[in-house]
Design a protein around this motif. Structure first.
Motif, PDB file in Angstrom:
ATOM      1  N   SER A  41      25.820 -35.229  -4.591  1.00  0.00           N
ATOM      2  CA  SER A  41      25.177 -36.361  -3.924  1.00  0.00           C
ATOM      3  C   SER A  41      26.188 -37.330  -3.319  1.00  0.00           C
ATOM      4  CB  SER A  41      24.263 -37.109  -4.903  1.00  0.00           C
ATOM      5  OG  SER A  41      24.984 -37.524  -6.048  1.00  0.00           O
ATOM      6  N   ALA A  42      27.466 -37.142  -3.623  1.00  0.00           N
ATOM      7  CA  ALA A  42      28.510 -37.986  -3.035  1.00  0.00           C
ATOM      8  C   ALA A  42      28.853 -37.553  -1.612  1.00  0.00           C
ATOM      9  CB  ALA A  42      29.775 -37.932  -3.900  1.00  0.00           C
ATOM     10  N   LEU A  43      28.422 -36.364  -1.207  1.00  0.00           N
ATOM     11  CA  LEU A  43      28.832 -35.826   0.087  1.00  0.00           C
ATOM     12  C   LEU A  43      28.238 -36.626   1.242  1.00  0.00           C
ATOM     13  CD1 LEU A  43      30.488 -33.487   1.292  1.00  0.00           C
ATOM     14  CD2 LEU A  43      28.351 -32.173   1.414  1.00  0.00           C
ATOM     15  N   LEU A  44      29.090 -36.947   2.220  1.00  0.00           N
ATOM     16  CA  LEU A  44      28.695 -37.634   3.449  1.00  0.00           C
ATOM     17  C   LEU A  44      29.304 -36.855   4.607  1.00  0.00           C
ATOM     18  CD1 LEU A  44      27.382 -40.208   4.761  1.00  0.00           C
ATOM     19  CD2 LEU A  44      29.671 -41.219   4.678  1.00  0.00           C
ATOM     20  N   LYS A  45      28.467 -36.351   5.508  1.00  0.00           N
ATOM     21  CA  LYS A  45      28.976 -35.495   6.582  1.00  0.00           C
ATOM     22  C   LYS A  45      28.193 -35.728   7.872  1.00  0.00           C
ATOM     23  CE  LYS A  45      26.062 -31.589   5.126  1.00  0.00           C
ATOM     24  NZ  LYS A  45      26.039 -30.149   4.762  1.00  0.00           N
ATOM     25  N   ASP A  46      28.572 -34.980   8.903  1.00  0.00           N
ATOM     26  CA  ASP A  46      27.886 -35.000  10.201  1.00  0.00           C
ATOM     27  C   ASP A  46      27.938 -36.364  10.872  1.00  0.00           C
ATOM     28  OD1 ASP A  46      27.198 -32.313   9.757  1.00  0.00           O
ATOM     29  OD2 ASP A  46      25.357 -32.883   8.732  1.00  0.00           O
ATOM     30  N   GLY A  47      28.997 -37.134  10.594  1.00  0.00           N
ATOM     31  CA  GLY A  47      29.157 -38.411  11.257  1.00  0.00           C
ATOM     32  C   GLY A  47      28.180 -39.494  10.842  1.00  0.00           C
ATOM     33  N   LYS A  48      27.468 -39.283   9.745  1.00  0.00           N
ATOM     34  CA  LYS A  48      26.513 -40.296   9.287  1.00  0.00           C
ATOM     35  C   LYS A  48      27.256 -41.531   8.782  1.00  0.00           C
ATOM     36  CE  LYS A  48      22.950 -36.912   8.035  1.00  0.00           C
ATOM     37  NZ  LYS A  48      22.171 -36.302   6.920  1.00  0.00           N
ATOM     38  N   PRO A  49      26.670 -42.706   8.917  1.00  0.00           N
ATOM     39  CA  PRO A  49      27.363 -43.929   8.494  1.00  0.00           C
ATOM     40  C   PRO A  49      27.478 -44.035   6.980  1.00  0.00           C
ATOM     41  CG  PRO A  49      25.123 -44.436   9.173  1.00  0.00           C
ATOM     42  CD  PRO A  49      25.351 -42.997   9.527  1.00  0.00           C
TER      43      PRO A  49
END
Length: 205
Positions: free
Chosen positions: A35-43
């Motif tokens: 759930s820590a993953l942030l990808k695809d240029g999301k803010p």
């Protein structure tokens, strides 16, 4: 999928945040949940439980084979792509937990705390242990790293970690941050570069 991260893997960064402490003799390992993953240029939204969230720019490699007790000489077979990532850290919480002698996973593993950029196949590079990377914030370079400066090289880390837990396809390895970490602010524009190629581009909200 799990996110494996390495702390204190660049000498100057160790002095930056842990002045007076001895350099680690073995890789310092911590985990982040999926759930820590942030990808695809999301803010990235600054969480309400912290007043200082720091960026930590890192090389990230993607595991592509199942492996346990991997010999270092074979470790290069277990990853197929590399990118630039940000290990966001709630620094105020980390200081508090460390001072109290408590585990500090919450300051590292909160939602969206592991930003990653676009993947580049490792075969594009002669040696990923010789890669340069950097982070720009609002058009100004704030952090630079060179993979050759790692205290523990990527293949060493993979061999070490696989003694304790099985690596699975899709796992991510954050390899540690160089000197130059600092806080982010609302509306900052973060751009991460692998050599001269921009692979990471997002905003702080």
């Amino acid at each position: 999928m799990k996110i494996i991260a390495i702390g204190m893997n660049y000498q100057l960064h160790c002095h930056e945040l842990h002045a007076g402490e001895a350099l680690p003799q073995e890789p310092v390992i911590f985990m982040k949940p999926d759930s820590a993953l942030l990808k695809d240029g999301k803010p990235f939204f600054i969480p309400d439980f912290s007043v200082q969230v720091d960026y930590e720019t890192e090389l990230v490699v993607r595991i592509n084979r199942l492996g346990k007790n991997i010999a270092e000489r074979f470790a290069h077979r277990y990853y197929d792509a590399v990118t630039v990532g940000i290990d966001f850290t709630a620094r105020d919480l980390q200081r508090k937990y460390r001072a109290e002698g408590k585990p500090w996973e919450l300051c590292k593993g909160f939602d969206n705390s592991a930003a990653i950029g676009d993947w580049i196949p490792v075969e594009r590079f002669k040696d990923i242990q010789q890669l340069n990377f950097h982070l720009d914030i609002d058009g100004k370079t704030v952090q630079r790293g060179y993979a050759g400066d790692m205290l523990f090289k990527i293949d060493q880390i993979i061999a070490y970690v696989s003694r304790f837990c099985t690596l699975k396809i899709g796992d991510l390895l954050f390899t540690g941050t160089p000197v130059g970490v600092g806080p982010v602010q609302v509306n900052n524009h973060l751009e991460g570069y692998l050599e001269d190629e921009k692979v990471l581009d997002f905003y702080i909200r």
